[in-house]
Design a protein around this motif. Structure first.
Motif, PDB file in Angstrom:
ATOM      1  N   ALA A   1     -16.193  64.123-106.171  1.00 20.20           N
ATOM      2  CA  ALA A   1     -15.777  62.771-105.777  1.00 20.20           C
ATOM      3  C   ALA A   1     -14.274  62.599-105.983  1.00 20.20           C
ATOM      4  CB  ALA A   1     -16.554  61.726-106.577  1.00 20.20           C
ATOM      5  N   LEU A   2     -13.778  63.053-107.133  1.00 19.71           N
ATOM      6  CA  LEU A   2     -12.346  62.979-107.393  1.00 19.71           C
ATOM      7  C   LEU A   2     -11.592  63.917-106.464  1.00 19.71           C
ATOM      8  CD1 LEU A   2      -9.932  62.002-109.056  1.00 19.71           C
ATOM      9  CD2 LEU A   2     -10.461  63.788-110.738  1.00 19.71           C
ATOM     10  N   GLY A   3     -12.123  65.125-106.265  1.00 25.11           N
ATOM     11  CA  GLY A   3     -11.475  66.066-105.363  1.00 25.11           C
ATOM     12  C   GLY A   3     -11.387  65.538-103.939  1.00 25.11           C
ATOM     13  N   THR A   4     -12.420  64.835-103.508  1.00 24.14           N
ATOM     14  CA  THR A   4     -12.413  64.243-102.171  1.00 24.14           C
ATOM     15  C   THR A   4     -11.347  63.169-102.064  1.00 24.14           C
ATOM     16  OG1 THR A   4     -14.754  64.718-101.800  1.00 24.14           O
ATOM     17  CG2 THR A   4     -13.777  62.949-100.487  1.00 24.14           C
ATOM     18  N   ARG A   5     -11.249  62.325-103.072  1.00 26.86           N
ATOM     19  CA  ARG A   5     -10.239  61.261-103.042  1.00 26.86           C
ATOM     20  C   ARG A   5      -8.832  61.865-102.988  1.00 26.86           C
ATOM     21  NH1 ARG A   5     -10.303  55.731-104.589  1.00 26.86           N
ATOM     22  NH2 ARG A   5      -8.227  54.947-105.083  1.00 26.86           N
ATOM     23  N   ARG A   6      -8.609  62.892-103.789  1.00 24.06           N
ATOM     24  CA  ARG A   6      -7.295  63.535-103.798  1.00 24.06           C
ATOM     25  C   ARG A   6      -7.028  64.274-102.494  1.00 24.06           C
ATOM     26  NH1 ARG A   6      -7.574  65.966-109.983  1.00 24.06           N
ATOM     27  NH2 ARG A   6      -6.703  64.126-111.052  1.00 24.06           N
ATOM     28  N   ALA A   7      -8.053  64.909-101.934  1.00 25.75           N
ATOM     29  CA  ALA A   7      -7.882  65.621-100.666  1.00 25.75           C
ATOM     30  C   ALA A   7      -7.558  64.646 -99.533  1.00 25.75           C
ATOM     31  CB  ALA A   7      -9.138  66.423-100.341  1.00 25.75           C
ATOM     32  N   ARG A   8      -8.178  63.488 -99.550  1.00 24.99           N
ATOM     33  CA  ARG A   8      -7.870  62.459 -98.548  1.00 24.99           C
ATOM     34  C   ARG A   8      -6.403  62.058 -98.646  1.00 24.99           C
ATOM     35  NH1 ARG A   8     -12.545  59.213 -96.648  1.00 24.99           N
ATOM     36  NH2 ARG A   8     -11.114  57.446 -96.514  1.00 24.99           N
ATOM     37  N   ALA A   9      -5.937  61.880 -99.870  1.00 25.66           N
ATOM     38  CA  ALA A   9      -4.538  61.479-100.077  1.00 25.66           C
ATOM     39  C   ALA A   9      -3.593  62.587 -99.610  1.00 25.66           C
ATOM     40  CB  ALA A   9      -4.301  61.156-101.543  1.00 25.66           C
ATOM     41  N   ALA A  10      -3.936  63.827 -99.916  1.00 23.30           N
ATOM     42  CA  ALA A  10      -3.062  64.947 -99.571  1.00 23.30           C
ATOM     43  C   ALA A  10      -2.898  65.098 -98.067  1.00 23.30           C
ATOM     44  CB  ALA A  10      -3.613  66.235-100.187  1.00 23.30           C
ATOM     45  N   ILE A  11      -4.000  64.992 -97.311  1.00 21.81           N
ATOM     46  CA  ILE A  11      -3.892  65.185 -95.870  1.00 21.81           C
ATOM     47  C   ILE A  11      -3.129  64.037 -95.213  1.00 21.81           C
ATOM     48  CG2 ILE A  11      -6.131  64.115 -95.289  1.00 21.81           C
ATOM     49  CD1 ILE A  11      -4.421  67.152 -93.578  1.00 21.81           C
ATOM     50  N   VAL A  12      -3.313  62.818 -95.708  1.00 23.80           N
ATOM     51  CA  VAL A  12      -2.579  61.684 -95.145  1.00 23.80           C
ATOM     52  C   VAL A  12      -1.084  61.845 -95.412  1.00 23.80           C
ATOM     53  CG1 VAL A  12      -2.203  59.191 -95.389  1.00 23.80           C
ATOM     54  CG2 VAL A  12      -4.523  60.090 -95.150  1.00 23.80           C
ATOM     55  N   PHE A  13      -0.751  62.397 -96.569  1.00 26.07           N
ATOM     56  CA  PHE A  13       0.666  62.603 -96.892  1.00 26.07           C
ATOM     57  C   PHE A  13       1.294  63.655 -95.981  1.00 26.07           C
ATOM     58  CE2 PHE A  13       3.992  64.826 -99.372  1.00 26.07           C
ATOM     59  CZ  PHE A  13       4.878  63.750 -99.541  1.00 26.07           C
ATOM     60  N   ILE A  14       0.691  64.843 -95.894  1.00 20.98           N
ATOM     61  CA  ILE A  14       1.348  65.902 -95.118  1.00 20.98           C
ATOM     62  C   ILE A  14       1.299  65.624 -93.620  1.00 20.98           C
ATOM     63  CG2 ILE A  14       0.902  67.605 -96.913  1.00 20.98           C
ATOM     64  CD1 ILE A  14      -1.161  68.897 -95.059  1.00 20.98           C
ATOM     65  N   ALA A  15       0.352  64.800 -93.185  1.00 24.71           N
ATOM     66  CA  ALA A  15       0.282  64.468 -91.754  1.00 24.71           C
ATOM     67  C   ALA A  15       1.476  63.644 -91.302  1.00 24.71           C
ATOM     68  CB  ALA A  15      -1.009  63.714 -91.449  1.00 24.71           C
ATOM     69  N   ALA A  16       2.154  62.990 -92.235  1.00 26.61           N
ATOM     70  CA  ALA A  16       3.309  62.165 -91.882  1.00 26.61           C
ATOM     71  C   ALA A  16       4.604  62.955 -91.852  1.00 26.61           C
ATOM     72  CB  ALA A  16       3.440  61.007 -92.873  1.00 26.61           C
ATOM     73  N   LEU A  17       4.576  64.202 -92.301  1.00 28.35           N
ATOM     74  CA  LEU A  17       5.786  65.010 -92.346  1.00 28.35           C
ATOM     75  C   LEU A  17       6.110  65.592 -90.965  1.00 28.35           C
ATOM     76  CD1 LEU A  17       4.975  66.904 -95.650  1.00 28.35           C
ATOM     77  CD2 LEU A  17       6.876  65.294 -95.334  1.00 28.35           C
ATOM     78  N   PRO A  18       7.375  65.825 -90.665  1.00 27.67           N
ATOM     79  CA  PRO A  18       7.732  66.457 -89.397  1.00 27.67           C
ATOM     80  C   PRO A  18       7.201  67.882 -89.333  1.00 27.67           C
ATOM     81  CG  PRO A  18       9.652  65.466 -90.471  1.00 27.67           C
ATOM     82  CD  PRO A  18       8.550  65.474 -91.479  1.00 27.67           C
ATOM     83  N   GLY A  19       6.839  68.320 -88.155  1.00 26.61           N
ATOM     84  CA  GLY A  19       6.376  69.683 -87.985  1.00 26.61           C
ATOM     85  C   GLY A  19       4.946  69.758 -87.492  1.00 26.61           C
ATOM     86  N   SER A  20       4.366  70.941 -87.604  1.00 24.88           N
ATOM     87  CA  SER A  20       3.007  71.188 -87.117  1.00 24.88           C
ATOM     88  C   SER A  20       2.010  71.077 -88.267  1.00 24.88           C
ATOM     89  CB  SER A  20       2.912  72.584 -86.498  1.00 24.88           C
ATOM     90  OG  SER A  20       3.805  72.714 -85.410  1.00 24.88           O
ATOM     91  N   LEU A  21       0.852  70.536 -87.962  1.00 24.58           N
ATOM     92  CA  LEU A  21      -0.208  70.379 -88.955  1.00 24.58           C
ATOM     93  C   LEU A  21      -1.379  71.268 -88.559  1.00 24.58           C
ATOM     94  CD1 LEU A  21      -1.349  68.877 -91.424  1.00 24.58           C
ATOM     95  CD2 LEU A  21      -2.186  67.112 -89.860  1.00 24.58           C
ATOM     96  N   TYR A  22      -1.792  72.139 -89.463  1.00 25.15           N
ATOM     97  CA  TYR A  22      -2.901  73.061 -89.211  1.00 25.15           C
ATOM     98  C   TYR A  22      -4.106  72.659 -90.067  1.00 25.15           C
ATOM     99  CZ  TYR A  22       0.327  76.073 -86.711  1.00 25.15           C
ATOM    100  OH  TYR A  22       1.230  76.565 -85.800  1.00 25.15           O
ATOM    101  N   LEU A  23      -5.251  72.525 -89.412  1.00 24.47           N
ATOM    102  CA  LEU A  23      -6.487  72.153 -90.087  1.00 24.47           C
ATOM    103  C   LEU A  23      -7.440  73.345 -90.075  1.00 24.47           C
ATOM    104  CD1 LEU A  23      -7.061  68.641 -88.457  1.00 24.47           C
ATOM    105  CD2 LEU A  23      -5.670  69.218 -90.461  1.00 24.47           C
ATOM    106  N   TYR A  24      -8.135  73.541 -91.172  1.00 27.13           N
ATOM    107  CA  TYR A  24      -9.121  74.611 -91.259  1.00 27.13           C
ATOM    108  C   TYR A  24     -10.510  74.031 -91.067  1.00 27.13           C
ATOM    109  CZ  TYR A  24     -12.016  78.331 -93.221  1.00 27.13           C
ATOM    110  OH  TYR A  24     -12.979  79.289 -93.397  1.00 27.13           O
ATOM    111  N   GLN A  25     -11.305  74.692 -90.247  1.00 32.73           N
ATOM    112  CA  GLN A  25     -12.631  74.189 -89.891  1.00 32.73           C
ATOM    113  C   GLN A  25     -13.418  73.725 -91.118  1.00 32.73           C
ATOM    114  OE1 GLN A  25     -15.702  75.980 -90.568  1.00 32.73           O
ATOM    115  NE2 GLN A  25     -14.744  77.717 -91.590  1.00 32.73           N
ATOM    116  N   GLY A  26     -13.931  72.514 -91.030  1.00 35.95           N
ATOM    117  CA  GLY A  26     -14.744  71.949 -92.098  1.00 35.95           C
ATOM    118  C   GLY A  26     -13.998  71.032 -93.035  1.00 35.95           C
TER     119      GLY A  26
END
Length: 255
Positions: free
Chosen positions: A62-87
């Protein structure tokens, strides 16, 4: 540190004019939900930079999910390409309890099972909530089993289940992808904000982005314009105008 993880690629970008690439997951390391849910996740002394040094210890999903949500929202705002891994868009955790005889990673055989291997992030995805046809991974009516066994509770994390849940990781990724389109026309330049311990942020054109990695809410009023509105939040908690909840990331936009 997170600041260095941002600064180094941005510096390389400025010198080469090649856009940086950002990612949280890949098929050679444990899934971010599990990694960020462990007690040592906030201890920089535990960082090894070796993908194959994989811990068998479970974490707080549950904590890992909350932190992972925060991490992806943060890096998605940065300039450049965003790579997602299946799942990762489903918030899948690492499958740590795969039977030894089911594991496929050659490193498991080479070490006699002493090394956990990388199979835990390679378990076939759940598409449907019902376990029939391997949660929708196999063709209808197929008797074939996937190369790695899926957990019994995989259906709760299926595309079907998460698409119907407005608070799911999948719905967050879809909202993030839509919001990120508005950043395409922004300059590939960010101004870092000196927020203090436990948080990192930057401005990118009319956007202000703050990631709070602490366990307490962070007041960022002095960094957010009075007329700015919340454009995206990693958390389902209500967001006061310029207060970032614990382990969360928020985007604001000034019009």
């Amino acid at each position: 540190s997170i600041r260095r993880a941002v600064d180094d690629p941005m510096l390389a970008f400025s010198l080469s004019a090649a856009p940086p690439a950002w990612t949280l997951n890949n098929h050679d390391t444990q899934r971010i939900v599990t990694r960020l849910g462990r007690a040592e996740a906030t201890d920089p002394d535990t960082w090894t930079d070796l993908n194959l040094m994989l811990s068998p210890a479970p974490g707080d999903d549950a904590l890992g999910t909350r932190r992972a949500r925060a991490a992806i929202v943060f890096i998605a705002a940065l300039p450049g390409s965003l790579y997602l891994y299946q799942g990762e868009e489903l918030g899948l955790p690492e499958v740590l309890d795969l039977p030894l005889e089911a594991r496929q990673d050659p490193v498991v055989e080479r070490t006699g099972g002493a090394t956990l291997g990388r199979d835990g992030c390679r378990v076939p995805l759940p598409w449907r909530s019902h376990p029939g046809d391997n949660f929708g991974f196999s063709p209808p009516g197929s008797a074939a089993s996937p190369w790695l066994p899926q957990p019994a509770g995989w259906g709760e994390r299926s595309v079907d289940a998460e698409a119907a849940d407005p608070n799911s990781m999948l719905r967050l990724y879809r909202a993030m992808a839509a919001a990120r389109r508005d950043l395409r026309t922004e300059a590939h330049h960010i101004d870092m904000l000196d927020i203090g311990v436990g948080a990192i942020g930057f401005k990118r054109g009319p956007w202000t982005v703050v990631l709070n990695v602490s366990d307490a809410a962070t007041d960022v009023y002095r960094f957010v314009d009075a007329g700015a509105t919340v454009a995206l939040s990693s958390t389902t908690d209500p967001v006061d105008h310029a207060v970032v909840p614990a382990n969360s990331c928020v985007w604001w936009r000034t019009y």
